[in-house]
Write an enzyme that holds these catalytic residues in place. Structure first.
Site, PDB file in Angstrom:
ATOM      1  N   ARG A  36     -24.025 -72.830 -10.133  1.00  0.00           N
ATOM      2  CA  ARG A  36     -24.622 -72.560  -8.823  1.00  0.00           C
ATOM      3  C   ARG A  36     -26.029 -71.993  -8.943  1.00  0.00           C
ATOM      4  NH1 ARG A  36     -19.537 -70.352  -5.097  1.00  0.00           N
ATOM      5  NH2 ARG A  36     -18.611 -72.414  -4.822  1.00  0.00           N
ATOM      6  N   LYS A 197      -2.103 -78.821  -0.296  1.00  0.00           N
ATOM      7  CA  LYS A 197      -1.405 -78.720   0.981  1.00  0.00           C
ATOM      8  C   LYS A 197      -1.945 -79.637   2.071  1.00  0.00           C
ATOM      9  CE  LYS A 197      -0.243 -73.827   0.234  1.00  0.00           C
ATOM     10  NZ  LYS A 197      -0.405 -72.455   0.758  1.00  0.00           N
ATOM     11  N   GLY A 351     -15.332 -77.762  -3.766  1.00  0.00           N
ATOM     12  CA  GLY A 351     -14.027 -77.233  -4.152  1.00  0.00           C
ATOM     13  C   GLY A 351     -13.571 -77.667  -5.534  1.00  0.00           C
ATOM     14  N   GLY A 374     -15.056 -75.080   1.403  1.00  0.00           N
ATOM     15  CA  GLY A 374     -14.625 -74.858   2.773  1.00  0.00           C
ATOM     16  C   GLY A 374     -15.606 -75.427   3.780  1.00  0.00           C
TER      17      GLY A 374
END
Length: 398
Positions: A36, A197, A351, A374
């Site tokens: 990053r 999920k 992610g 996100g």
């Protein structure tokens, strides 16, 4: 969206506030992965070359209590940034006060200062108005380049922008360009979703069903679909309270003539471990005492076939437990397939899938790898991101 960027402003001699995303893993004061920081270098260099007096800040980790501050100082980040830039970076271990103000006022053109973790301030995540106004008072112009927090309404993005002209950095400019392009993608448009999920991605699935020509689903979320279809799933991860949602998605795919493709075989094991035997079975033959942890060879071949001819591909979520070598092949092979699609625009939505692609050496092979997990998911859902909306619009005259 036609947002202002650093290309639209003159920064010479100005105190430029730069909100970066330096939320990097640190252990015992040592940065474990500086991707990053590396990603922000072109933006920082452009501002410095333009003559900016640069004030850089970021959050690092979650800080809810005083004891959470331990090990979350940005000091190691400032040190690493200094090494990468090959010049001194002043670090101020404060988030406000005389020491910070004096250091900011002492900056000369082309110099860099980093101040302490924004989440050391309790008002940061609450978008405290006074805090946003204070940070804004330190600079002449605000550059937001932290896409990873663009879906959050915090003092260090939205709060500051209420008081200063706000432009995007080069990273956010790319995010807007690529995710904005998905509103009218080159076709065929294929979306690939993985991860654990269904509940994390219900809204994304529903939106992509209206946008994509094909939707490929893998990872742990696939087993909830299998259960909804009546298959035995053994000890695999299942969201029992989302079975009705999975059923609706399957029905909706048929109604809307969207090709929804699920795995046809899986790598299974008795435990979540590299030390236990594993095997590959068809999706309707998962043993009662085993769990699915990756897609199998037949699914890899199927996904490769379904991706042939695609012009736009967006991928979010790994195909298996890629952190364990026994169950990383599906994610690796998908990376490889996408990396060889020279005629397609390939986008990874941040992610774990981004982490996997970078770890596996495919970083340069994709058109775009998002810097925010996100935030990219919410962008794919079609939500307005507060950090993006707060950036000034370009006027007709530029």
């Amino acid at each position: 969206m036609n947002k202002k960027t650093i290309k639209d402003i003159d920064v010479k001699g100005k105190k430029v506030l730069l909100r970066a995303d330096f939320n990097v893993p640190i252990k015992d004061g040592v940065i474990q992965d500086d991707n990053r920081i590396q990603a922000e270098l072109p933006n920082i260099k452009a501002l410095l070359n333009g003559g900016a007096k640069l004030i850089v800040f970021s959050h690092l980790g979650k800080v809810k209590k005083e004891e959470d501050k331990e090990g979350k100082s940005l000091a190691p980040v400032a040190k690493r940034l200094s090494e990468l830039l090959g010049k001194e970076v002043v670090f101020v271990p404060q988030t406000r006060g005389a020491e910070l103000e004096e250091a900011v006022n002492a900056l000369q053109e082309g110099e860099v200062l980093v101040f302490e973790n924004t989440r050391f301030e309790t008002g940061e995540t609450k978008n405290d108005a006074e805090l946003g106004k204070y940070w804004a008072s330190l600079g002449d112009i605000f550059v937001n380049d932290a896409f990873g927090t663009a879906h959050r309404k915090h003092a260090s993005n939205v709060g500051i922008s209420a008081h200063l002209e706000t432009v995007s950095g080069l990273l956010i400019e790319k995010e807007i360009e690529f995710f904005g392009g998905l509103q009218d993608p080159d076709r065929p448009f294929v979306a690939i979703l993985g991860g654990a999920k269904v509940s994390d991605k219900i809204n994304v699935i529903e939106r992509l069903m209206k946008k994509a020509d094909k939707l490929l689903i893998g990872g742990g979320m696939a087993y909830t679909f299998f259960k909804a279809m009546g298959y035995e799933t053994g000890k695999s991860l299942i969201e029992e309270h989302r079975l009705d949602v999975a059923e609706k998605i399957l029905a909706s795919a048929k109604e809307n003539d969207v090709k929804l493709i699920l795995p046809i075989d899986n790598v299974v094991s008795k435990e979540f471990s590299n030390d236990v035997d594993f095997e590959t079975v068809d999706v309707d033959k998962i043993p009662l005492n085993m769990m699915g942890l990756d897609i199998g060879e037949k699914t890899i071949d199927l996904f490769k076939k379904e991706l042939e001819g695609a012009k736009t591909v967006v991928w979010n979520g790994p195909m298996g437990v890629f952190e364990l070598s026994n169950f990383s092949k599906g994610t690796f092979e998908l990376c490889k397939i996408l990396s060889e699609m020279d005629d397609a625009k390939t986008i990874i939505g941040g992610g774990d899938s981004a982490a996997a692609a970078i770890q596996m050496g495919f970083e340069e092979k994709f058109t775009h790898i998002s810097t925010g997990g996100g935030a990219s998911l919410e962008y794919l859902e079609g939500k307005e991101l507060p950090g993006i909306m707060a950036i000034s619009e370009k006027t007709d005259c530029g």
